[in-house]
Design a protein around this motif. Structure first.
Motif, PDB file in Angstrom:
ATOM      1  N   ASP A 146      81.370 -76.062 -46.034  1.00  0.00           N
ATOM      2  CA  ASP A 146      80.239 -75.301 -45.053  1.00  0.00           C
ATOM      3  C   ASP A 146      81.097 -74.562 -44.260  1.00  0.00           C
ATOM      4  N   ASN A 148      80.452 -73.742 -41.002  1.00  0.00           N
ATOM      5  CA  ASN A 148      79.671 -73.013 -40.351  1.00  0.00           C
ATOM      6  C   ASN A 148      79.687 -72.982 -38.815  1.00  0.00           C
ATOM      7  N   ARG A 152      80.281 -78.773 -38.830  1.00  0.00           N
ATOM      8  CA  ARG A 152      80.266 -78.799 -40.246  1.00  0.00           C
ATOM      9  C   ARG A 152      81.536 -78.399 -40.924  1.00  0.00           C
ATOM     10  N   TYR A 289      81.156 -81.753 -45.315  1.00  0.00           N
ATOM     11  CA  TYR A 289      79.993 -80.745 -45.285  1.00  0.00           C
ATOM     12  C   TYR A 289      80.314 -79.823 -46.192  1.00  0.00           C
ATOM     13  N   SER A 291      79.682 -76.333 -49.079  1.00  0.00           N
ATOM     14  CA  SER A 291      79.140 -75.193 -49.117  1.00  0.00           C
ATOM     15  C   SER A 291      77.900 -75.038 -49.393  1.00  0.00           C
ATOM     16  N   ASN A 292      76.935 -73.941 -48.933  1.00  0.00           N
ATOM     17  CA  ASN A 292      75.612 -74.028 -49.030  1.00  0.00           C
ATOM     18  C   ASN A 292      74.923 -72.624 -49.479  1.00  0.00           C
ATOM     19  N   PHE A 365      71.532 -77.623 -46.207  1.00  0.00           N
ATOM     20  CA  PHE A 365      72.721 -78.198 -45.533  1.00  0.00           C
ATOM     21  C   PHE A 365      72.921 -79.273 -46.471  1.00  0.00           C
TER      22      PHE A 365
END
Length: 516
Positions: A146, A148, A152, A289, A291-292, A365
């Motif tokens: 992620d 971010n 995360r 966390y 990737s989104n 998320f």
């Protein structure tokens, strides 16, 4: 017939050298037939024929060493045995430093230079990239992490059940007196987070080093909630310059290295800098966390356990997120895209079977983590290893199964210590751990004689430092060695451990001396 004659000449030369007779005819004869690069062929020429640093009667592989009775061989200081059970990749990848805006990132490549893993200095050395190189510097759309904000990435975070939430952490009463603060991560209690805090302030790093395919980062993380020990529910800490960068009382050392084309070993050492015990509870060690879909990445939202069963993350938790506790029998989990042809997985070396997934599809998320339960003792150290995996569901399954079957044991020999002088019957003891379990332990002497040792003695200290491994805390081994049966010389002791998969590994070496 010619070969036999030459052998006799070698033997005569050896007798002359070891017995003190330096007849020039014998030395000349043996020197004429030395063959550098082979075994130590002559015990009379003063030359290191096989390049191992030992000459004549000091070399155990001298073909005439039997005539050197009474002369002790030289035993060099043995090489340190790494506790990491897997060797490096055959080719060692390089490290590349990249500046991206205000961030300073370090990327470690695998041996083929096809894949890379990246850490961010400003965010406590957390892993912000794992993916393909694609000929680009820094981030690209193949990233499965992620990345971010400071909360995360791939990182570690720690908790204390007695100090779990604000307004009860200050007097360590949280285990018996529930907090009156809202059910939100805003009001978490004692909670060092590698990436940084809820004010989006990064933890930074103390040091970053790289050598021979290994990237190491040290950080002293910030507390997630700078107000964690207030006796009330006040939350305005992020506007306070002193509080917004409040540093915790633990130090984290994170070491990364590729051990296979698609596999990065993550090793963590957590040191408690305070004389405060933190009781056992579920820790994030580490948390992933994924990737989104932002910045062109894949949305890795489908969660699978080690049996191939898909896990639904559908139980309401806090702050609008859903959670799911589940079991993964073989100690690994993966999150994949919709097509199951790209994703990230994690294999936990202690073979954790309890896992947890978090999700909020509106953001989106995605998160998963092993649920490892351990405490952090006062001024103590806790260690652990996991393996980050990249690829399709089938690729990750294959790599995880390889790890599961091939991870060897590791451990140490506590007694006798290095260069100890031994006499009579000597106690032998130490410990060994494995991802599945240990089947036998032996003491090997000078590479030949073996003495069986008994495995299964209590070692709670080992399992406090390396939590979660099978058979904890009965992971000690013990036995005895009759030093009186050995020559009054230096000897090499090696502990050979065999695990339940049949992987045999030397876990410790010691040079000792038997007293006359």
């Amino acid at each position: 017939m010619h070969h036999l004659t030459s052998s006799i000449i070698i033997l005569l030369g050896s007798i002359a050298a070891c017995g003190g007779n330096t007849a020039s005819s014998a030395i000349d004869a043996t020197a004429a037939i030395d063959s550098p690069g082979a075994v130590e062929q002559a015990c009379a020429d003063g030359a290191d024929d096989d390049g191992d640093g030992l000459t004549d009667c000091d070399d155990l592989d001298c073909v005439a060493a039997v005539v050197c009775a009474g002369t002790c061989p030289v035993i060099p200081t043995p090489a340190v045995v790494p506790d990491r059970p897997l060797p490096d990749e055959a080719l060692l990848g390089t490290v590349q430093s990249v500046t991206a805006g205000s961030f300073h990132d370090e990327y470690l490549f695998n041996g083929s230079m096809q894949l890379k893993v990246g850490i961010r200095r400003e965010w406590g050395g957390t892993i912000v990239f794992f993916g393909q190189h694609l000929g680009t510097q820094g981030m690209n759309a193949s990233n499965v992490i992620d990345a971010n904000d400071t909360g995360r990435e791939v990182q570690v975070a720690f908790y204390d059940p007695d100090r779990a939430m604000q307004d009860c952490a200050w007097n360590q009463s949280c285990a018996t007196t529930p907090t009156t603060c809202p059910n939100s991560i805003t009001f978490l209690g004692w909670n060092p987070v590698q990436g940084g805090n809820r004010c989006n302030r990064g933890s930074g790093v103390e040091a970053v080093t790289s050598q021979a395919g290994v990237l190491t980062v040290t950080t002293q993380p910030l507390f997630w909630n700078p107000n964690w020990d207030r006796p009330d529910c006040v939350e305005q800490a992020c506007t306070d310059a002193a509080l917004s960068t409040r540093r915790s009382d633990v130090r984290v050392t994170q070491t990364l290295r590729f051990v296979r084309e698609h596999v990065v070993e993550l090793e963590y050492v957590v040191t408690n800098l305070a004389a405060t015990d933190h009781a056992p509870t579920t820790q994030e060690f580490p948390t992933i966390y994924t990737s989104n879909g932002g910045t062109g990445t894949q949305d890795l939202w489908r969660l699978f356990d080690s049996t191939g069963a898909e896990v639904s993350i559908d139980i309401p938790a806090n702050d609008g997120f859903n959670v799911r506790d589940f079991t993964s029998p073989a100690g690994w989990v993966t999150m994949q895209n919709s097509a199951l042809d790209y994703g990230v997985g994690l294999y936990n070396e202690s073979r954790a079977t309890a896992w947890q997934g978090w999700q909020q599809r509106a953001l989106p998320f995605n998160n998963f983590r092993p649920q490892l339960v351990f405490g952090i003792p006062a001024l103590g150290t806790v260690r652990g290893r996991s393996y980050l995996l990249l690829g399709s569901h089938s690729t990750i399954r294959g790599e995880a199964q390889w790890l599961d079957a091939n991870l060897g044991p590791f451990g140490t020999l506590d007694v006798p210590q290095a260069d100890a002088s031994l006499s009579g019957v000597v106690a032998i003891h130490g410990w060994a751990l494995d991802n599945k379990g240990v089947s036998s332990v032996q003491l090997r002497i000078d590479g030949q004689t073996t003495v069986p040792l008994t495995y299964g003695s209590p070692r709670s200290d080992v399992c406090a430092a390396w939590p979660g491994y099978p058979a904890c805390s009965a992971v000690g081994y013990q036995g005895t060695l009759d030093a009186g049966a050995l020559s009054a010389c230096a000897h090499l002791l090696e502990v050979v451990v065999v695990d339940t998969d049949g992987n045999a590994r030397v876990v410790a070496r010691r040079r000792v001396t038997v007293a006359p």
